[in-house]
Design a protein around this motif. Structure first.
Motif, PDB file in Angstrom:
ATOM      1  N   LEU A  38       5.927 -30.048  14.717  1.00 18.22           N
ATOM      2  CA  LEU A  38       7.234 -29.516  14.355  1.00 18.22           C
ATOM      3  C   LEU A  38       7.749 -30.015  13.004  1.00 18.22           C
ATOM      4  O   LEU A  38       8.366 -29.245  12.263  1.00 18.22           O
ATOM      5  CB  LEU A  38       8.249 -29.805  15.463  1.00 18.22           C
ATOM      6  CG  LEU A  38       8.179 -28.828  16.646  1.00 18.22           C
ATOM      7  CD1 LEU A  38       8.967 -29.349  17.835  1.00 18.22           C
ATOM      8  CD2 LEU A  38       8.694 -27.456  16.231  1.00 18.22           C
ATOM      9  N   PRO A  39       7.540 -31.280  12.634  1.00 15.85           N
ATOM     10  CA  PRO A  39       7.963 -31.682  11.290  1.00 15.85           C
ATOM     11  C   PRO A  39       7.305 -30.854  10.188  1.00 15.85           C
ATOM     12  O   PRO A  39       7.961 -30.485   9.204  1.00 15.85           O
ATOM     13  CB  PRO A  39       7.547 -33.162  11.217  1.00 15.85           C
ATOM     14  CG  PRO A  39       7.583 -33.621  12.640  1.00 15.85           C
ATOM     15  CD  PRO A  39       7.099 -32.450  13.437  1.00 15.85           C
ATOM     16  N   GLU A  40       6.034 -30.529  10.361  1.00 18.01           N
ATOM     17  CA  GLU A  40       5.360 -29.692   9.370  1.00 18.01           C
ATOM     18  C   GLU A  40       5.955 -28.290   9.365  1.00 18.01           C
ATOM     19  O   GLU A  40       6.165 -27.698   8.296  1.00 18.01           O
ATOM     20  CB  GLU A  40       3.866 -29.613   9.679  1.00 18.01           C
ATOM     21  CG  GLU A  40       3.086 -28.749   8.683  1.00 18.01           C
ATOM     22  CD  GLU A  40       1.620 -28.609   9.042  1.00 18.01           C
ATOM     23  OE1 GLU A  40       0.918 -27.860   8.337  1.00 18.01           O
ATOM     24  OE2 GLU A  40       1.183 -29.242  10.029  1.00 18.01           O
ATOM     25  N   LEU A  41       6.247 -27.735  10.548  1.00 17.86           N
ATOM     26  CA  LEU A  41       6.876 -26.422  10.621  1.00 17.86           C
ATOM     27  C   LEU A  41       8.221 -26.434   9.906  1.00 17.86           C
ATOM     28  O   LEU A  41       8.546 -25.500   9.148  1.00 17.86           O
ATOM     29  CB  LEU A  41       7.074 -26.014  12.086  1.00 17.86           C
ATOM     30  CG  LEU A  41       7.788 -24.677  12.310  1.00 17.86           C
ATOM     31  CD1 LEU A  41       6.922 -23.522  11.837  1.00 17.86           C
ATOM     32  CD2 LEU A  41       8.166 -24.503  13.784  1.00 17.86           C
ATOM     33  N   ALA A  42       9.011 -27.479  10.124  1.00 19.03           N
ATOM     34  CA  ALA A  42      10.327 -27.566   9.474  1.00 19.03           C
ATOM     35  C   ALA A  42      10.184 -27.652   7.963  1.00 19.03           C
ATOM     36  O   ALA A  42      10.942 -27.010   7.223  1.00 19.03           O
ATOM     37  CB  ALA A  42      11.086 -28.778  10.010  1.00 19.03           C
ATOM     38  N   ARG A  43       9.209 -28.423   7.480  1.00 18.84           N
ATOM     39  CA  ARG A  43       9.013 -28.532   6.025  1.00 18.84           C
ATOM     40  C   ARG A  43       8.610 -27.179   5.433  1.00 18.84           C
ATOM     41  O   ARG A  43       9.083 -26.797   4.349  1.00 18.84           O
ATOM     42  CB  ARG A  43       7.968 -29.604   5.725  1.00 18.84           C
ATOM     43  CG  ARG A  43       8.460 -31.027   5.986  1.00 18.84           C
ATOM     44  CD  ARG A  43       7.495 -32.067   5.442  1.00 18.84           C
ATOM     45  NE  ARG A  43       6.301 -32.182   6.271  1.00 18.84           N
ATOM     46  CZ  ARG A  43       6.188 -33.019   7.295  1.00 18.84           C
ATOM     47  NH1 ARG A  43       7.200 -33.805   7.654  1.00 18.84           N
ATOM     48  NH2 ARG A  43       5.065 -33.080   8.001  1.00 18.84           N
ATOM     49  N   ASN A  44       7.756 -26.457   6.141  1.00 17.31           N
ATOM     50  CA  ASN A  44       7.361 -25.131   5.662  1.00 17.31           C
ATOM     51  C   ASN A  44       8.546 -24.169   5.677  1.00 17.31           C
ATOM     52  O   ASN A  44       8.703 -23.341   4.767  1.00 17.31           O
ATOM     53  CB  ASN A  44       6.232 -24.576   6.525  1.00 17.31           C
ATOM     54  CG  ASN A  44       4.924 -25.304   6.312  1.00 17.31           C
ATOM     55  OD1 ASN A  44       4.690 -25.883   5.242  1.00 17.31           O
ATOM     56  ND2 ASN A  44       4.053 -25.292   7.311  1.00 17.31           N
ATOM     57  N   ALA A  45       9.388 -24.285   6.694  1.00 19.62           N
ATOM     58  CA  ALA A  45      10.561 -23.417   6.779  1.00 19.62           C
ATOM     59  C   ALA A  45      11.544 -23.714   5.653  1.00 19.62           C
ATOM     60  O   ALA A  45      12.138 -22.797   5.070  1.00 19.62           O
ATOM     61  CB  ALA A  45      11.237 -23.580   8.135  1.00 19.62           C
ATOM     62  N   ILE A  46      11.723 -24.991   5.341  1.00 20.53           N
ATOM     63  CA  ILE A  46      12.630 -25.366   4.253  1.00 20.53           C
ATOM     64  C   ILE A  46      12.208 -24.703   2.950  1.00 20.53           C
ATOM     65  O   ILE A  46      13.044 -24.248   2.155  1.00 20.53           O
ATOM     66  CB  ILE A  46      12.678 -26.905   4.090  1.00 20.53           C
ATOM     67  CG1 ILE A  46      13.407 -27.538   5.285  1.00 20.53           C
ATOM     68  CG2 ILE A  46      13.353 -27.303   2.781  1.00 20.53           C
ATOM     69  CD1 ILE A  46      13.263 -29.039   5.364  1.00 20.53           C
TER      70      ILE A  46
END
Length: 748
Positions: A38-46
């Motif tokens: 999820l941290p990687e998903l959030a960084r990609n979303a940002i």
């Protein structure tokens, strides 16, 4: 309902581009995988997330940064969000404090639960003491959470992804929002509640176990808060609330301001074992609740009520049988049951089913279900595309609701709805002062003003005060937003409504000074002029009228068209290629408040006036008197009002709806005669007040309401909720005659 800034953070919707982000099914096979991915998903979303509304963007962005473990970005973003929402971040220093505290703790990289809680306690003690009482109340509300509901919401969003390995950006944002709340409160909620309980026990007497039994055997539950330092009987501030679950904080706020704070949950909610039946029992129950309160040793015999939306309605229900101890009410953004909800001017809305789930799925409030916008949008779209009867909507959704069907059995403003609030001479018996707050973009403005109009008609005392400005439904209840979509409200409009409410209680319950803003009985902010105006009544807000006639050339003219012709329109209800739905970020159907161009529905015709020869201010609700003929027995009419500014851009003023057969009398359906010229008065419309400059034009869109946001009226004359696309055997033909008029109240 009171802490709308807090609810914005809980309920704010979001929208972004349809670009996809890789999020493999294998990355979410279990909790360990999710914690890593999820941290990687959030960084990609940002990196790809965009949003035109700055408030929504920052509200989502700080949560994405938490999930991405960018903890240092959180506090600056929350300050910026506060500035965006209120124009002054210092006013709401507690905004998002639960997330701010979590980010501060995690930035120190704790390695155990005990260390996390120790660091949290340090940060909590450091920040809590810097807050004013308003901020401390917000902290209470942040931590009135049920962790299991947060977990259920997150699990449901993971499950909804199915086997996808690519997800849309907005789905990624939704997932990260949900995870942010779950992970933050998983780490801090237990300790926060311990710390807040110590503070509460030291300062308040709180009792949330009171259950009152009504004369008919029904029950209601109460939460009561009193300051321990209070040694004498005090006035009581009561909220009569169907939205159970965040009650203690509201009670404590009233106590802190020098009152006994009480929330009575409506019958069936919280500790009550009865069925949840919104609206139906509130009037009689309110009398017995207030009677019990007035007899307690800590009450000095005076009770005041306030609150918004349903809580505004419940106050009007309370004055149907006025108890002597009830000394004032402050209904805010009040629902007009049977007037503007669950149907607006006779037209039911699918949202009513979503709301019923919200309040009746459990004894508290089902935010998880309510916020499952993907589910509800899918249901409403499917209902529209298939053209099913409206009374089958609950079956289509998958859970039949008896109260939904009962409401549909009362499609007019009949005795069922009238039994809930004062009628006619009952208004004359209301001897207490009243303060109402609502907004130009409050979805329940028509309901709120229906009470005002009835009071003015039947009560000669005119002890009724009104505040109205450029506020939405939430802003009308205490905390105006700095901006509505792309429109930044006038500086003077950004008033502290919540403070004014308690100033009013000091005035009416403690003989304090009257709130300064109440210069006269009606107080309204004139958009574009940046000033407050006042009048003795709504009718005296204007000193002139502009009467516009339709013309065959789609112009609005100040003189009648001598041709006495008409404009033809055809609407085919079989067609479903025009699907559209209002986003939750819209205001009263507007996607922008100051659009550069108008992208109106295919079912609306646009009429435009000549430039105004002099500056005028629109100060009230537009009225329409339509001459028309149709080939069916009924239709639902929609019209919108805009200002077209001299530079060619627009300003959205109001969207209005009316079932034609209920235009003359909302309690009795009067079907139209096919192919016969009819005269329909449309007088129950939204008010807006705005200064127009010389050279501005009045623009009105007029046509037939055909939207997934409303039930479809096919014009057969049958109960509309029973009609379906099978009744769309021929298109609706409308003739809008040039003798139709729109009357705009103005102050010159």
């Amino acid at each position: 309902m009171k802490k709308m800034l807090f609810l914005v953070l809980c309920l704010n919707s979001f929208y972004s581009h349809s670009q996809n982000i890789t999020f493999l099914k294998s990355q979410r096979k279990d909790s360990i995988s999710l914690a890593k991915s999820l941290p990687e998903l959030a960084r990609n979303a940002i990196n790809v997330y965009k949003e035109g509304n700055k408030e929504t963007y920052k509200d989502n962005l700080f949560r994405l940064h938490i999930v991405a473990k960018h903890y240092g970005a959180v506090t600056p973003l929350l300050r910026s969000l506060g500035q965006e929402m209120a124009g002054d971040s210092t006013k709401i220093r507690a905004l998002g404090i639960s997330f701010r505290l979590y980010a501060s703790v995690m930035a120190q990289h704790p390695v155990s639960v005990s260390e996390t809680e120790r660091l949290f306690e340090q940060q909590f003690q450091k920040l809590y003491g810097t807050l004013d009482e308003e901020g401390k109340g917000m902290v209470d509300q942040y931590y009135e959470r049920d962790l299991s509901l947060l977990k259920n919401d997150f699990d449901a969003k993971i499950k909804a992804l199915g086997d996808q390995d690519q997800i849309k950006v907005n789905d990624a944002v939704a997932l990260c929002r949900s995870y942010c709340s779950y992970v933050a409160f998983s780490a801090t909620l237990r300790k926060a509640k311990q710390l807040l309980k110590v503070i509460t026990d030291a300062n308040y007497n709180v009792d949330d176990t009171v259950v009152l039994t009504m004369k008919d055997g029904g029950t209601v539950s109460l939460t009561i808060a009193r300051l321990k330092s209070a040694t004498q009987p005090l006035p009581v501030v009561l909220m009569y609330n169907i939205y159970a679950g965040r009650d203690e904080a509201n009670c404590k706020e009233a106590a802190q301001k020098g009152y006994v704070g009480i929330i009575a949950n409506t019958r069936g909610k919280r500790l009550s074992k009865d069925d949840i039946e919104p609206y139906e029992h509130d009037a009689r129950d309110a009398y017995e609740i207030i009677d019990w309160i007035s007899k307690q040793t800590w009450c000095n015999g005076k009770v005041g009520m306030y609150g918004g939306s349903y809580l505004g309605f419940s106050q009007w229900s309370a004055v149907k049988y006025l108890h002597p101890a009830l000394k004032t009410i402050v209904p805010q953004a009040s629902v007009g049951a049977g007037i503007d909800f669950p149907m607006h001017n006779g037209i039911f809305m699918p949202y009513m089913l979503q709301w019923l789930h919200f309040v009746s799925n459990n004894k508290l409030s089902d935010l998880v279900d309510f916020n499952n916008t993907d589910h509800w949008n899918k249901v409403f779209k499917e209902a529209y595309m298939k053209g099913i009867p409206f009374n089958k909507l609950d079956s289509l959704e998958g859970s039949s609701k008896a109260i939904f069907q009962r409401w549909l059995a009362h499609p007019t403003y009949d005795s069922y709805w009238k039994s809930m609030v004062p009628q006619k001479e009952e208004y004359a018996g209301i001897t207490i002062p009243i303060l109402t707050t609502t907004g130009y973009y409050d979805d329940d403005q028509v309901g709120a003003l229906s009470y005002y109009n009835a009071y003015q008609k039947y009560n000669p005392s005119n002890n009724y005060y009104l505040i109205i400005g450029p506020y939405d439904h939430g802003g009308s209840q205490g905390y105006p937003k700095k901006a509505l979509l792309d429109y930044t409200i006038d500086e003077v409009a950004n008033i502290p409504i919540q403070e004014i409410v308690f100033q009013w209680f000091d005035y009416t319950l403690k003989e304090g000074p009257k709130p300064e803003i109440l210069k006269d009985k009606v107080n309204y902010e004139l958009m574009g002029a940046n000033k407050w105006m006042s009048a003795a009544t709504v009718g005296q807000m204007h000193n002139s009228e502009l009467t516009f006639y339709l013309s065959s050339t789609k112009k609005l003219s100040l003189t009648p068209d001598p041709s006495e012709g008409y404009i033809s329109q055809q609407v085919d209800f079989k067609k479903r290629d025009d699907y559209s739905s209002t986003k939750e970020s819209d205001y009263c159907g507007f996607t922008a408040m100051e659009p550069k161009t108008l992208n109106i529905s295919k079912n609306l015709l646009l009429f435009e006036s000549e430039p105004l020869a002099e500056p005028v201010a629109i100060t009230g609700a537009i009225k329409a008197y339509l001459d028309l003929a149709i080939n069916k027995k009924d239709l639902d009419i929609e019209f919108q009002l805009y200002e077209k500014k001299p530079d060619g851009t627009y300003f959205a003023l109001s969207t209005n709806y009316q079932r034609a057969s209920l235009a003359k009398d909302p309690s009795t359906r009067q079907l139209l005669t096919p192919n016969h010229k009819e005269h329909l008065p449309l007088e129950r419309n939204f008010m807006a007040c705005r200064q127009l400059q010389k050279g501005s034009r009045i623009v009105i869109t007029l046509g037939v309401n055909k939207s997934a946001d409303w039930e479809i009226n096919y014009g057969t004359g049958k109960d509309v909720s029973e009609e379906s696309i099978k009744d769309a055997t021929e298109p609706l033909d409308v003739q809008w005659f040039n003798s139709s008029t729109f009357v705009v109240p103005v102050l010159k």
